[in-house]
Design an enzyme around this catalytic site. Structure first.
Site, PDB file in Angstrom:
ATOM      1  N   GLU A  19       0.828  -1.209   0.000  1.00 33.57           N
ATOM      2  CA  GLU A  19       0.000   0.000   0.000  1.00 33.57           C
ATOM      3  C   GLU A  19       0.862   1.258   0.000  1.00 33.57           C
ATOM      4  OE1 GLU A  19      -2.749   1.340  -0.307  1.00 33.57           O
ATOM      5  OE2 GLU A  19      -4.376  -0.105  -0.011  1.00 33.57           O
ATOM      6  N   ASN A 148     -11.001   5.130   1.412  1.00 37.81           N
ATOM      7  CA  ASN A 148      -9.704   4.831   0.820  1.00 37.81           C
ATOM      8  C   ASN A 148      -9.079   6.040   0.139  1.00 37.81           C
ATOM      9  OD1 ASN A 148      -7.694   2.769   0.440  1.00 37.81           O
ATOM     10  ND2 ASN A 148      -9.374   1.308   0.272  1.00 37.81           N
ATOM     11  N   ASP A 200      -9.757   1.659  -5.075  1.00 43.24           N
ATOM     12  CA  ASP A 200      -8.865   1.662  -3.910  1.00 43.24           C
ATOM     13  C   ASP A 200      -8.016   2.934  -3.963  1.00 43.24           C
ATOM     14  OD1 ASP A 200      -7.165   0.909  -1.767  1.00 43.24           O
ATOM     15  OD2 ASP A 200      -7.346  -1.198  -2.281  1.00 43.24           O
TER      16      ASP A 200
END
Length: 291
Positions: A19, A148, A200
């Site tokens: 991430e 997100n 995302d």
């Protein structure tokens, strides 16, 4: 339009959940995190190094030169990249005990904007918190179970927010968001079609288009400033999580991914970080200089 491209580089290490990729132009280094086996990874001159962490990380940001800001589940730290030391930043935050920090971005004025989500992933508790000068400046509810990616329009007037669980990307008036303390009007920017995946992490290119990782959909989507899906390209992974531009003239798109092989999503590159040359230029990330 479908873009056809193959990765020019893939990391040897596979993340559980990769991430928050971010390019530091001053150090010519890409940073990203592994959420499940807490660590920050750094790619410099083709070599990858690792900084182990004790607690899971939601996102990272460029701080003062030589530092990163690290958003843990509930709190901020300053990481000294030379010594590896973490310093706690005392920032009061209007976040309930059932929420945690997730993704975020620093704006051109050095403010941190961080989305929150329900720790149990099932209640619409999400919000976006704006942090400035070691204080919480504003916050607004997103009613997302999993809040997100955050990005800002080319003119800095709009804040884009990805509602992963709701399969939609919204836009907010940034000026209103700076003084918000609860609910805030929003406009639907993009709603995903019937093909698999959810929005995302995201980033903005030099033309003002938004690039969104379609997690569980195996591709990256590119949206025009008016919300139209104009380009996309498929990936050799099922769960891309985030993307950012870096490299020479910000023409390399780096993509982090998650490894869900245990759930039946097999693939040798699941969990790897990927790099693509697409002929499209991105923008530099801003630094948070007040922390």
């Amino acid at each position: 339009m479908k873009i056809v491209s193959k990765p020019m580089w893939t990391s040897a290490a596979r993340m559980g959940i990769g991430e928050s990729p971010i390019w530091d132009e001053d150090r010519r280094t890409l940073y990203w995190v592994d959420v499940t086996a807490p660590a920050i990874y750094a790619l410099h001159d083709g070599q990858v190094s690792t900084i182990p962490l004790q607690k899971p990380v939601g996102s990272i940001f460029l701080g003062r030169p030589g530092t990163l800001l690290v958003a843990l589940r509930h709190g901020l730290r300053r990481l000294d990249l030379r010594t590896g030391e973490l310093a706690t930043l005392e920032v009061p935050c209007p976040m309930g005990s059932d929420e945690r920090f997730n993704d975020g971005r620093c704006d051109r004025d050095g403010r941190l904007w961080i989305s929150t989500m329900d720790r149990q992933l099932n209640r619409p508790l999400g919000s976006v918190v704006c942090i400035e000068d070691s204080r919480s400046r504003s916050w607004f509810s997103t009613q997302a179970r999993v809040g997100n990616g955050i990005a800002f329009s080319h003119d800095d007037r709009k804040l884009y927010f990805s509602d992963t669980s709701g399969r939609a990307i919204y836009e907010y008036d940034k000026a209103q968001a700076l003084s918000a303390s609860g609910s805030l009007p929003r406009k639907l920017f993009a709603e995903l079609d019937s093909t698999p995946g959810r929005p995302d992490g995201c980033t903005i290119d030099a033309e003002g288009c938004l690039w969104s990782a379609r997690v569980a959909g195996g591709r990256i989507d590119r949206y025009a400033p008016d919300g139209r899906l104009v380009d996309w390209f498929e990936l050799p992974v099922s769960h891309p999580t985030h993307c950012t531009f870096g490299g020479d003239q910000f023409r390399t798109l780096f993509v982090t991914t998650a490894n869900h092989s245990a759930e039946g999503h097999e693939g040798p590159l699941n969990g790897c970080t990927l790099a693509y040359e697409l002929g499209i230029q991105g923008r530099a990330e801003h630094r948070c200089l007040s922390h």
